[in-house]
Design a protein around this motif. Structure first.
Motif, mmCIF file in Angstrom:
data_model
loop_
_atom_site.group_PDB
_atom_site.id
_atom_site.type_symbol
_atom_site.label_atom_id
_atom_site.label_comp_id
_atom_site.label_asym_id
_atom_site.label_seq_id
_atom_site.Cartn_x
_atom_site.Cartn_y
_atom_site.Cartn_z
ATOM 1 N N GLU A 222 0.832 -1.201 0.000
ATOM 2 C CA GLU A 222 0.000 0.000 0.000
ATOM 3 C C GLU A 222 0.871 1.257 0.000
ATOM 4 O OE1 GLU A 222 -3.696 -0.676 2.773
ATOM 5 O OE2 GLU A 222 -1.977 -1.775 3.570
ATOM 6 N N TYR A 223 1.926 1.235 0.814
ATOM 7 C CA TYR A 223 2.804 2.402 0.931
ATOM 8 C C TYR A 223 3.489 2.702 -0.404
ATOM 9 C CZ TYR A 223 6.749 5.277 2.458
ATOM 10 O OH TYR A 223 7.675 6.280 2.587
ATOM 11 N N ASP A 224 4.033 1.659 -1.049
ATOM 12 C CA ASP A 224 4.733 1.870 -2.318
ATOM 13 C C ASP A 224 3.770 2.235 -3.442
ATOM 14 O OD1 ASP A 224 7.208 1.423 -1.233
ATOM 15 O OD2 ASP A 224 7.242 -0.709 -1.713
ATOM 16 N N SER A 225 2.504 1.805 -3.334
ATOM 17 C CA SER A 225 1.544 2.114 -4.390
ATOM 18 C C SER A 225 1.269 3.615 -4.488
ATOM 19 C CB SER A 225 0.226 1.367 -4.154
ATOM 20 O OG SER A 225 -0.465 1.896 -3.029
ATOM 21 N N LEU A 226 1.557 4.359 -3.423
ATOM 22 C CA LEU A 226 1.378 5.814 -3.447
ATOM 23 C C LEU A 226 2.556 6.517 -4.117
ATOM 24 C CD1 LEU A 226 0.025 6.361 0.193
ATOM 25 C CD2 LEU A 226 -1.288 6.173 -1.927
ATOM 26 N N LYS A 227 3.693 5.815 -4.226
ATOM 27 C CA LYS A 227 4.890 6.436 -4.804
ATOM 28 C C LYS A 227 5.154 5.986 -6.234
ATOM 29 C CE LYS A 227 7.637 5.030 -1.501
ATOM 30 N NZ LYS A 227 8.886 4.865 -0.724
ATOM 31 N N ILE A 228 4.755 4.773 -6.564
ATOM 32 C CA ILE A 228 5.051 4.228 -7.887
ATOM 33 C C ILE A 228 3.945 4.630 -8.862
ATOM 34 C CG2 ILE A 228 5.352 2.105 -9.207
ATOM 35 C CD1 ILE A 228 6.587 0.844 -6.742
ATOM 36 N N LYS A 229 4.356 5.249 -9.984
ATOM 37 C CA LYS A 229 3.411 5.721 -10.991
ATOM 38 C C LYS A 229 3.830 5.192 -12.368
ATOM 39 C CE LYS A 229 1.695 8.401 -7.741
ATOM 40 N NZ LYS A 229 0.408 8.071 -7.092
ATOM 41 N N GLU A 230 2.883 5.247 -13.296
ATOM 42 C CA GLU A 230 3.195 4.867 -14.667
ATOM 43 C C GLU A 230 4.234 5.815 -15.267
ATOM 44 O OE1 GLU A 230 -0.327 4.540 -16.983
ATOM 45 O OE2 GLU A 230 -1.234 3.001 -15.722
ATOM 46 N N LYS A 231 5.066 5.280 -16.169
ATOM 47 C CA LYS A 231 6.113 5.990 -16.911
ATOM 48 C C LYS A 231 7.361 6.254 -16.079
ATOM 49 C CE LYS A 231 2.890 8.217 -20.101
ATOM 50 N NZ LYS A 231 2.451 9.491 -20.731
ATOM 51 N N GLN A 232 7.436 5.778 -14.833
ATOM 52 C CA GLN A 232 8.664 5.940 -14.054
ATOM 53 C C GLN A 232 9.740 4.988 -14.579
ATOM 54 O OE1 GLN A 232 7.203 5.241 -10.067
ATOM 55 N NE2 GLN A 232 6.898 7.420 -9.660
ATOM 56 N N PRO A 233 11.011 5.451 -14.648
ATOM 57 C CA PRO A 233 12.094 4.593 -15.159
ATOM 58 C C PRO A 233 12.464 3.499 -14.157
ATOM 59 C CG PRO A 233 12.960 6.705 -14.422
ATOM 60 C CD PRO A 233 11.462 6.810 -14.339
ATOM 61 N N THR A 298 11.357 6.670 -8.163
ATOM 62 C CA THR A 298 10.074 7.285 -7.830
ATOM 63 C C THR A 298 10.124 8.815 -7.811
ATOM 64 O OG1 THR A 298 10.585 7.063 -5.465
ATOM 65 C CG2 THR A 298 9.331 5.285 -6.511
ATOM 66 N N GLU A 299 11.335 9.388 -7.709
ATOM 67 C CA GLU A 299 11.451 10.850 -7.718
ATOM 68 C C GLU A 299 12.873 11.252 -8.080
ATOM 69 O OE1 GLU A 299 11.257 12.910 -3.996
ATOM 70 O OE2 GLU A 299 11.875 11.154 -2.857
ATOM 71 N N LYS A 300 13.020 12.473 -8.589
ATOM 72 C CA LYS A 300 14.343 13.036 -8.886
ATOM 73 C C LYS A 300 14.256 14.546 -8.655
ATOM 74 C CE LYS A 300 16.879 11.580 -12.291
ATOM 75 N NZ LYS A 300 17.396 11.309 -13.667
ATOM 76 N N ARG A 301 15.099 15.036 -7.759
ATOM 77 C CA ARG A 301 15.081 16.470 -7.454
ATOM 78 C C ARG A 301 16.419 16.883 -6.859
ATOM 79 N NH1 ARG A 301 13.974 16.720 -1.874
ATOM 80 N NH2 ARG A 301 13.270 14.712 -1.036
ATOM 81 N N THR A 302 16.604 18.177 -6.699
ATOM 82 C CA THR A 302 17.816 18.731 -6.106
ATOM 83 C C THR A 302 17.550 19.070 -4.639
ATOM 84 O OG1 THR A 302 18.502 19.651 -8.224
ATOM 85 C CG2 THR A 302 19.548 20.548 -6.258
ATOM 86 N N ALA A 303 18.490 18.657 -3.772
ATOM 87 C CA ALA A 303 18.312 18.905 -2.342
ATOM 88 C C ALA A 303 19.670 18.923 -1.660
ATOM 89 C CB ALA A 303 17.433 17.822 -1.722
ATOM 90 N N LEU A 304 19.726 19.514 -0.451
ATOM 91 C CA LEU A 304 20.942 19.473 0.352
ATOM 92 C C LEU A 304 21.193 18.041 0.803
ATOM 93 C CD1 LEU A 304 20.475 22.654 2.577
ATOM 94 C CD2 LEU A 304 22.057 22.377 0.664
ATOM 95 N N ALA A 305 22.421 17.570 0.612
ATOM 96 C CA ALA A 305 22.693 16.168 0.916
ATOM 97 C C ALA A 305 24.137 15.976 1.345
ATOM 98 C CB ALA A 305 22.388 15.299 -0.296
ATOM 99 N N LEU A 306 24.383 14.845 2.010
ATOM 100 C CA LEU A 306 25.708 14.422 2.446
ATOM 101 C C LEU A 306 25.964 13.006 1.965
ATOM 102 C CD1 LEU A 306 25.857 15.588 6.184
ATOM 103 C CD2 LEU A 306 27.283 16.452 4.318
#
Length: 372
Positions: A222-233, A298-306
């Motif tokens: 159920e949790y992953d079904s909210l993140k996984i969408k059609e056309k995702q690589p 499931t996502e690709k974005r720019t963020a502060l990271a280490l």
């Protein structure tokens, strides 16, 4: 003698104590040399790992249907190339055959009855003509009127019965046609199961698939079904070919959960949603049935990271060590998305702070450190 032994033991203990104290003091003053990085803007991708099975994108299973009768003949064999509409299996149904013969008799009887009434009407017309020669035409018509009305009613009833048995005939003919199972797709007959035909197993009688067109089928929570969408690589890997990977795309995410068999009302079963992933590459060495691991972006974005090596975990909390005035200082941070290399830092650090990468296990708060 005993006195000398006790004196010797005391001297040894004293020497060991002095040595240990000096070693401790030396270590306490020793500085650790560390490497540092700064929290920075990086491209973060969120991934979900899902196991799946390689399957045909188009396939059809034919199961035994006892309601149709017994399997009379399997009209294809394993390996046959077939088209849409190719006959696959023919059933034999004795009861349906009896119904067909009974219907034929009913139709014959219905039309005999119609012909009989028509003959009676013709005879009544002749009777009226004969009477009209003896009495007036009106008197003759009145004499046969009641009988003619009854025959007309009988004719209408016979016509209705004839139409009914004709409809029954069409229904029976459709059932007879359904005794021959035809293919819904063009492809290859992959298997013919004799045990299933005999009713010994519950597996399909026939399995038809279209070779060369594959998808990977899987189930997600159920949790992953909210993140996984059609056309995702998707990146696909197999343990059988560890040095190979293939690119794919999510093509289908089920709107409704899968139906789980043999689950009681009170059983708390995990809800799973079906998904399908197409394989972009046509050069695929693996075969249907192979198990694959899918890494779905499931996502690709720019963020502060280490780097992952800079962040440590204590229970449910995450923390890092930063260098302040030559000393290691522990700081709690709030984290976000994680990929194979980096972890998003939502709060707890500034861009100017020097964060220790791969902090040693013996690193403590306020310990003196030097930066490479």
């Amino acid at each position: 003698m005993k006195k000398k032994i006790w004196i010797s033991i005391g001297v040894v203990i004293l020497i060991l104590g002095l040595v240990g104290f000096n070693v401790f003091r030396t270590l306490a003053k020793e500085e650790l040399t560390v490497e540092t990085v700064k929290v920075d803007e990086r491209e973060i991708t969120g991934n979900v790992m899902v196991p799946g099975t390689l399957s045909f994108s188009q396939e059809n299973y034919v199961y035994l249907d006892p309601e149709k009768g017994e399997v009379k003949e399997v009209l294809v064999k394993e390996g046959d190339q077939i088209e849409v509409g190719t006959p696959l299996v023919r059933y034999e149904n004795e009861q349906l055959q009896l119904e067909k013969e009974q219907n034929a008799l009913s139709i014959e009887s219905a039309y005999l009855r119609i012909n009989q009434i028509d003959d009676q009407l013709d005879a009544l017309d002749e009777k009226e003509d004969d009477l009209s020669k003896q009495v007036s035409k009106d008197e003759a018509e009145k004499t046969v009127e009641a009988e003619r009305d009854q025959l007309k009613i009988d004719l209408k009833v016979a016509d209705i019965e004839a139409r009914q048995v004709q409809l029954q005939k069409e229904t029976i003919e459709n059932k007879v046609k359904e005794l021959v199972i035809k293919s819904d797709l063009a492809g290859t007959v992959l298997s013919v199961d004799e045990e299933a035909i005999a009713g010994i197993s519950q597996t399909p009688i026939l399995h038809v698939g279209k070779k060369g067109n594959y998808v990977v089928k899987a189930s997600i929570s159920e949790y992953d079904s909210l993140k996984i969408k059609e056309k995702q690589p998707v990146i696909l890997k197999s343990d059988v070919l560890p040095n190979k990977e293939w690119k794919g795309t999510v093509t289908k995410v089920g709107l409704l959960p899968q139906q789980t068999e043999n689950v009681t009302v009170n059983e708390d079963a995990a809800v799973q949603y079906p998904i399908e992933v197409s394989i972009d590459s046509k050069d695929v060495e693996i075969k249907p049935g192979f198990k694959l691991i899918m890494e779905i972006e499931t996502e690709k974005r720019t963020a502060l990271a280490l780097p992952l090596e800079a962040v440590k975990q204590d229970g449910e909390d995450y923390y890092v060590f930063v260098v302040e005035n030559g000393k290691a200082m522990r700081k709690k941070v709030e984290t976000g998305t994680t990929n194979n290399e980096f972890m998003e830092i939502k709060s707890g650090l500034t861009k100017e702070e020097e964060v220790i990468v791969r902090p040693p296990d013996n690193l403590k708060q306020d310990m003196e450190v030097s930066v490479k």
